[in-house]
Design a protein around this motif. Sequence first.
Motif, short mmCIF file in Angstrom:
data_model
loop_
_atom_site.label_atom_id
_atom_site.label_comp_id
_atom_site.label_asym_id
_atom_site.label_seq_id
_atom_site.Cartn_x
_atom_site.Cartn_y
_atom_site.Cartn_z
N TYR A 10 48.50 38.02 48.52
CA TYR A 10 47.34 37.88 47.49
C TYR A 10 46.76 36.80 47.71
O TYR A 10 45.45 36.50 48.01
CB TYR A 10 47.77 37.92 46.18
N ASP A 11 47.33 35.41 47.66
CA ASP A 11 46.77 34.15 48.13
C ASP A 11 46.20 34.21 49.62
O ASP A 11 45.25 33.34 49.79
CB ASP A 11 47.71 33.02 47.92
N ARG A 12 46.91 34.64 50.31
CA ARG A 12 46.55 34.73 51.90
C ARG A 12 45.55 35.58 52.10
O ARG A 12 44.40 35.13 52.90
CB ARG A 12 47.81 34.96 52.77
N LEU A 13 45.00 36.64 51.34
CA LEU A 13 43.90 37.17 51.50
C LEU A 13 42.76 36.55 50.99
O LEU A 13 41.47 36.91 51.11
CB LEU A 13 44.37 38.68 50.84
N GLY A 14 42.92 35.55 49.98
CA GLY A 14 41.75 34.91 49.42
C GLY A 14 41.61 35.17 47.68
O GLY A 14 40.57 34.84 47.52
N ALA A 59 49.76 44.85 44.22
CA ALA A 59 50.70 45.06 45.24
C ALA A 59 50.84 43.86 46.33
O ALA A 59 52.00 43.54 47.01
CB ALA A 59 50.08 46.37 46.31
N ALA A 60 49.78 42.91 46.35
CA ALA A 60 49.85 41.76 47.17
C ALA A 60 50.55 40.53 46.45
O ALA A 60 50.59 39.36 46.98
CB ALA A 60 48.60 41.47 47.66
N GLY A 61 51.01 40.79 45.26
CA GLY A 61 51.35 39.83 44.57
C GLY A 61 50.61 39.08 43.42
O GLY A 61 50.90 38.05 43.17
N GLY A 62 49.35 39.58 43.16
CA GLY A 62 48.55 38.75 42.48
C GLY A 62 48.66 39.20 41.05
O GLY A 62 49.15 40.14 40.63
N PRO A 63 47.75 38.51 40.26
CA PRO A 63 48.00 38.43 38.82
C PRO A 63 47.26 39.59 38.06
O PRO A 63 46.07 39.47 37.53
CB PRO A 63 47.40 37.19 38.19
N CYS A 64 47.15 40.97 38.60
CA CYS A 64 46.73 42.12 38.41
C CYS A 64 47.33 43.19 37.80
O CYS A 64 48.37 43.35 38.35
CB CYS A 64 45.61 42.61 39.20
N THR A 65 47.01 44.00 37.21
CA THR A 65 47.91 45.44 36.65
C THR A 65 46.96 46.40 36.99
O THR A 65 45.73 46.74 36.59
CB THR A 65 48.20 45.27 35.30
N TYR A 66 47.59 47.50 37.86
CA TYR A 66 46.79 48.58 38.22
C TYR A 66 47.01 49.86 36.82
O TYR A 66 48.07 49.98 36.61
CB TYR A 66 47.64 49.28 39.36
N THR A 67 45.92 50.20 36.41
CA THR A 67 45.87 50.97 35.30
C THR A 67 45.46 52.64 35.79
O THR A 67 45.52 53.24 34.71
CB THR A 67 44.91 50.55 34.17
N GLY A 68 45.45 52.82 37.01
CA GLY A 68 45.22 54.38 37.37
C GLY A 68 46.60 54.99 37.18
O GLY A 68 47.50 54.69 36.97
N ARG A 69 45.96 56.22 37.86
CA ARG A 69 47.12 57.34 37.70
C ARG A 69 48.12 57.11 38.98
O ARG A 69 47.76 56.34 39.97
CB ARG A 69 46.39 58.88 37.87
N THR A 70 49.07 57.75 39.19
CA THR A 70 49.95 57.59 40.37
C THR A 70 49.22 58.14 41.61
O THR A 70 48.22 58.89 41.42
CB THR A 70 51.35 58.57 40.31
N MET A 71 49.47 57.95 42.93
CA MET A 71 49.03 58.47 43.90
C MET A 71 49.21 59.73 44.23
O MET A 71 48.36 60.42 44.58
CB MET A 71 49.52 57.48 45.14
N LYS A 72 50.32 60.58 43.59
CA LYS A 72 50.67 61.82 43.67
C LYS A 72 49.68 62.53 42.80
O LYS A 72 48.98 63.50 43.13
CB LYS A 72 52.19 61.96 43.33
N GLN A 73 49.51 62.13 41.33
CA GLN A 73 48.78 62.76 40.36
C GLN A 73 47.38 62.61 40.90
O GLN A 73 46.65 63.65 40.79
CB GLN A 73 49.12 61.93 39.02
N THR A 74 47.05 61.37 41.39
CA THR A 74 45.71 61.32 41.65
C THR A 74 44.97 62.22 42.77
O THR A 74 43.74 62.90 42.83
CB THR A 74 45.33 59.89 42.11
#
Length: 124
Positions: A10-14, A59-74
Amino acid sequence: AAGAKGKSLYDRLGGKGAITAVVDTFVGNVGGDKRINGYFATTDIPKLKMHLVNQICEAAGGPCTYTGRTMKQTHAGMGVDEAAFNALVEDLVKALDHHKVGKAEKDELLGILGPMKSDIVEKK
Ligand code: HEM
């Protein structure tokens, strides 16, 4: 999360601003990609971008929370095949290159997203 060796992906991505810029370009590329843009004809694009930013950030270790559906459901019932999946990855790589994301970070991010393929592709 940051490993013993230092900064998180996350940090390395900027950080979140840089991830948002990549997602904007990525979704723009997909929108212009005749091979796959038909899938997104009725999609709420701002919402899709929001979910993608949070998914990548978390996924990159940043301070966020994914609130969408699972990849399978989506992606269930979309009939996504290998060619469509590869086209989308190509559009993502183009966006990462456009924003000059380094090779290590690019490989690491693709290494996180790649394994999601089995939940997304349902047609050979
Ligand atoms: C690693 C690859 C992929 C990732 C990480 C990914 C991620 C996501 C995420 C996070 C969402 C939003 C989930 C939600 O609304 O709850 C989404 C939606 C969507 N994805 Fe994917 N996706 C991938 C590959 C693909 C491919 C290859 C296609 C088709 C070519 C596709 C088509 C769609 C469409 C059409 C939607 C919107 C669904 C709707 O309108 O409700 N995705 N994807």
